[in-house]
Design a protein around this motif. Structure first.
Motif, PDB file in Angstrom:
ATOM      1  N   SER A 138      31.326  39.029  50.190  1.00 15.97           N
ATOM      2  CA  SER A 138      31.490  39.864  49.005  1.00 15.97           C
ATOM      3  C   SER A 138      32.932  40.335  48.880  1.00 15.97           C
ATOM      4  N   ALA A 139      33.533  40.743  49.982  1.00 14.55           N
ATOM      5  CA  ALA A 139      34.918  41.226  49.967  1.00 14.55           C
ATOM      6  C   ALA A 139      35.879  40.109  49.551  1.00 14.55           C
ATOM      7  N   ASP A 140      35.642  38.880  50.022  1.00 15.69           N
ATOM      8  CA  ASP A 140      36.495  37.743  49.640  1.00 15.69           C
ATOM      9  C   ASP A 140      36.398  37.470  48.142  1.00 15.69           C
ATOM     10  N   LYS A 141      35.169  37.505  47.606  1.00 16.84           N
ATOM     11  CA  LYS A 141      34.979  37.247  46.176  1.00 16.84           C
ATOM     12  C   LYS A 141      35.638  38.336  45.341  1.00 16.84           C
ATOM     13  N   GLN A 142      35.450  39.582  45.738  1.00 16.08           N
ATOM     14  CA  GLN A 142      36.074  40.677  45.000  1.00 16.08           C
ATOM     15  C   GLN A 142      37.595  40.604  45.110  1.00 16.08           C
ATOM     16  N   GLY A 143      38.096  40.227  46.283  1.00 15.70           N
ATOM     17  CA  GLY A 143      39.535  40.069  46.470  1.00 15.70           C
ATOM     18  C   GLY A 143      40.097  38.973  45.575  1.00 15.70           C
ATOM     19  N   ALA A 144      39.378  37.863  45.480  1.00 14.56           N
ATOM     20  CA  ALA A 144      39.824  36.766  44.611  1.00 14.56           C
ATOM     21  C   ALA A 144      39.797  37.202  43.144  1.00 14.56           C
ATOM     22  N   ALA A 145      38.745  37.907  42.744  1.00 12.97           N
ATOM     23  CA  ALA A 145      38.654  38.396  41.363  1.00 12.97           C
ATOM     24  C   ALA A 145      39.774  39.390  41.072  1.00 12.97           C
ATOM     25  N   ASN A 146      40.065  40.266  42.024  1.00 14.43           N
ATOM     26  CA  ASN A 146      41.145  41.240  41.840  1.00 14.43           C
ATOM     27  C   ASN A 146      42.504  40.554  41.734  1.00 14.43           C
ATOM     28  N   ARG A 193      32.807  37.936  40.007  1.00 14.84           N
ATOM     29  CA  ARG A 193      32.153  39.253  40.085  1.00 14.84           C
ATOM     30  C   ARG A 193      30.641  39.132  39.872  1.00 14.84           C
ATOM     31  N   ARG A 194      30.222  38.314  38.905  1.00 16.22           N
ATOM     32  CA  ARG A 194      28.781  38.111  38.661  1.00 16.22           C
ATOM     33  C   ARG A 194      28.129  37.425  39.851  1.00 16.22           C
ATOM     34  N   ASN A 195      28.789  36.397  40.380  1.00 16.35           N
ATOM     35  CA  ASN A 195      28.237  35.642  41.500  1.00 16.35           C
ATOM     36  C   ASN A 195      27.993  36.551  42.683  1.00 16.35           C
ATOM     37  N   ASP A 196      28.921  37.437  42.932  1.00 15.99           N
ATOM     38  CA  ASP A 196      28.771  38.366  44.045  1.00 15.99           C
ATOM     39  C   ASP A 196      27.545  39.244  43.832  1.00 15.99           C
TER      40      ASP A 196
END
Length: 127
Positions: A20-28, A96-99
């Protein structure tokens, strides 16, 4: 055989965000760096192209054909930049949705798997 992981030769490469942190980091990163930098690069091209169009435009009633061609190419460039920024925004939203979807699926699966089984009564101390 292990059921809780993929075999070593399958799955995403080292650049795939799993947590989750990796996905949010990529989105950010898309939101804070890549999208604004793409827009900024597009504006830089606007300024430079505008100068070229002006330099080759008609001054005495006879302009260069280059001016019109560069103007048309710049229009196409602008559409491509807008398309790229739109895709970047879509990718950010998808991350973000995928997470959220994956986290919800994990919780739902855990809840369904952990429902009380008839076998649970056999291990209780009262029997």
């Amino acid at each position: 055989m292990r059921l809780n992981q993929l075999p070593g030769d399958l799955g995403g490469g080292p650049d795939v965000a799993h947590s989750s942190a990796d996905k949010q980091g990529a989105a950010n990163t898309l939101n804070k760096d890549i999208e604004p930098d793409t827009v900024k690069a597009g504006r830089w091209a606007d300024d430079e192209t505008g100068a070229v169009v002006k330099a080759f435009d008609a001054k005495d009633g006879h302009g260069w054909l280059t001016s019109g061609a560069v103007r048309e190419a710049h229009k196409t460039w602008g559409e491509q930049v807008q398309g790229l920024v739109s895709r970047l925004k879509d990718d950010e939203a998808a991350l973000r949705r995928n997470d959220a979807v994956m986290t919800g699926s994990d919780i739902e699966t855990h809840t369904n798997v952990r429902k009380v089984s008839v076998f649970d009564t056999y291990s209780s101390p009262t029997h």
